[in-house]
Design an enzyme around this catalytic site. Structure first.
Site, short mmCIF file in Angstrom:
data_model
loop_
_atom_site.label_atom_id
_atom_site.label_comp_id
_atom_site.label_asym_id
_atom_site.label_seq_id
_atom_site.Cartn_x
_atom_site.Cartn_y
_atom_site.Cartn_z
N ASN A 115 48.04 43.51 33.24
CA ASN A 115 46.73 43.09 33.74
C ASN A 115 46.42 43.93 34.98
OD1 ASN A 115 44.49 41.80 34.76
ND2 ASN A 115 45.60 39.94 35.37
N LYS A 139 43.77 43.93 36.66
CA LYS A 139 42.85 43.23 37.58
C LYS A 139 41.73 44.19 38.01
CE LYS A 139 46.69 40.38 39.02
NZ LYS A 139 47.19 39.40 39.95
N HIS A 153 42.82 33.12 33.47
CA HIS A 153 43.74 33.61 34.51
C HIS A 153 43.51 32.78 35.77
CE1 HIS A 153 45.61 36.15 37.51
NE2 HIS A 153 46.30 36.70 36.54
N GLU A 194 43.29 33.52 38.74
CA GLU A 194 42.29 34.06 39.69
C GLU A 194 40.88 33.71 39.24
OE1 GLU A 194 43.82 38.05 39.80
OE2 GLU A 194 45.60 37.31 40.84
N GLU A 250 51.93 31.35 34.19
CA GLU A 250 51.94 32.06 35.46
C GLU A 250 51.86 31.07 36.62
OE1 GLU A 250 50.46 36.39 34.76
OE2 GLU A 250 48.77 35.13 35.29
N GLY A 291 51.96 37.98 42.45
CA GLY A 291 51.80 38.95 43.53
C GLY A 291 52.56 38.62 44.80
N SER A 298 55.12 38.20 39.40
CA SER A 298 56.11 39.06 40.08
C SER A 298 57.16 39.64 39.14
CB SER A 298 56.77 38.31 41.24
OG SER A 298 55.80 38.01 42.23
#
Ligand code: PEP
Length: 255
Positions: A8, A10, A93, A95, A163, A169, A208
């Protein structure tokens, strides 16, 4: 079940970065025939990425509208992604859920759109740090599965990305035991929800993932692949993760 390793990107990547896709595709064709590889670049690069990938690897979108077309400024439909050469789309996702207020009901409708367009829907679920700390992770993610995955989804058209939000991250990771427990729980909820079809849905771990931890993660029971953010941006790092994928049939424990 073939492992699926998805990258991904992003909101990263310009035309100048497309050579990374060519490198991954070239390497995949030579060395990784047992892995399904998907790169999800920003929508601006999708058509060019699809041309470069030339069916050696799949490319996908990072989001889609529930609608096929219409007055929805700034949105992109699953049909448009397909038309640009996508084979898949990530929906839900964290985000998108966090920064754009996406609910399970909206994710559900986006997954339906993916199915309508003939795209693999990678539906993401995951718990926050607080939910993890309070011991609510299993029930939160199980509930997200039931509310986000449309009934009747077929295994070939669906993957789940687990996730944990706090692992994205951050360099932080759940323990192996926690990943195994969560993936087994997601499998149970999928089978309850989709019947036998749920047994064959790939459940990807994301958060991660790096070359240094990928082998251990991908070897865990019920881990059918990985969803990789930062480490998918450079072909060398992503290739090192691909090299950790077990041979077909070695990862998925029977339910
Ligand atoms: C992601 O955002 O999907 C992700 C897994 O990111 P990272 O690998 O950078 O943690």
């Amino acid at each position: 079940m073939r492992p699926l390793i998805a990258g991904n990107w992003k909101m990263h990547g310009l035309n100048a970065d497309l050579h990374e896709i060519d490198s991954i595709a070239a390497l995949a064709a030579r060395t990784q025939p047992h892995v399904d590889i998907l790169i999800c670049p920003p929508a601006s690069l999708l058509a060019a990425a699809a041309r470069i990938a030339a069916d050696r690897i799949a490319v996908g979108g990072q989001d889609c509208s529930p609608e096929a077309s219409g007055a929805h400024t700034g949105d992109i439909s699953a049909e448009m992604l397909k038309d640009a050469g996508a084979g898949a789309v990530i929906v839900g996702h964290s985000e998108r859920r966090q920064h754009h207020g996406e609910t399970d009901a909206l994710v559900f409708s986006k997954a339906l759109a993916a199915r309508r367009a003939g795209l693999l829907a990678v539906i993401c679920v995951g718990e926050t740090q607080e939910q993890h700390a309070s011991g609510a992770a299993l029930s939160i993610c199980g509930d997200q599965i039931v509310a986000s995955v449309p009934l009747g989804m077929r295994a070939f058209g669906l993957a789940i990305g687990y996730e944990p939000l706090w692992a994205i991250g951050s360099g932080q990771m759940p323990t192996s035991q926690e990943i195994v427990q969560m993936h087994a729980h997601i499998r149970r909820r999928l089978v309850e929800h989709l019947g036998a079809e749920g047994k064959n849905v790939r459940i990807l771990y994301g958060g991660s993932v790096k070359p240094s931890n990928a082998r251990a993660i991908l070897a865990l029971p019920e881990v059918g692949g990985a969803l990789v953010g930062g480490a998918s941006l450079k072909s060398a790092e992503f290739a090192a993760i691909l090299a950790c994928a077990p041979q077909e049939g070695a990862t998925i424990a029977a339910e």
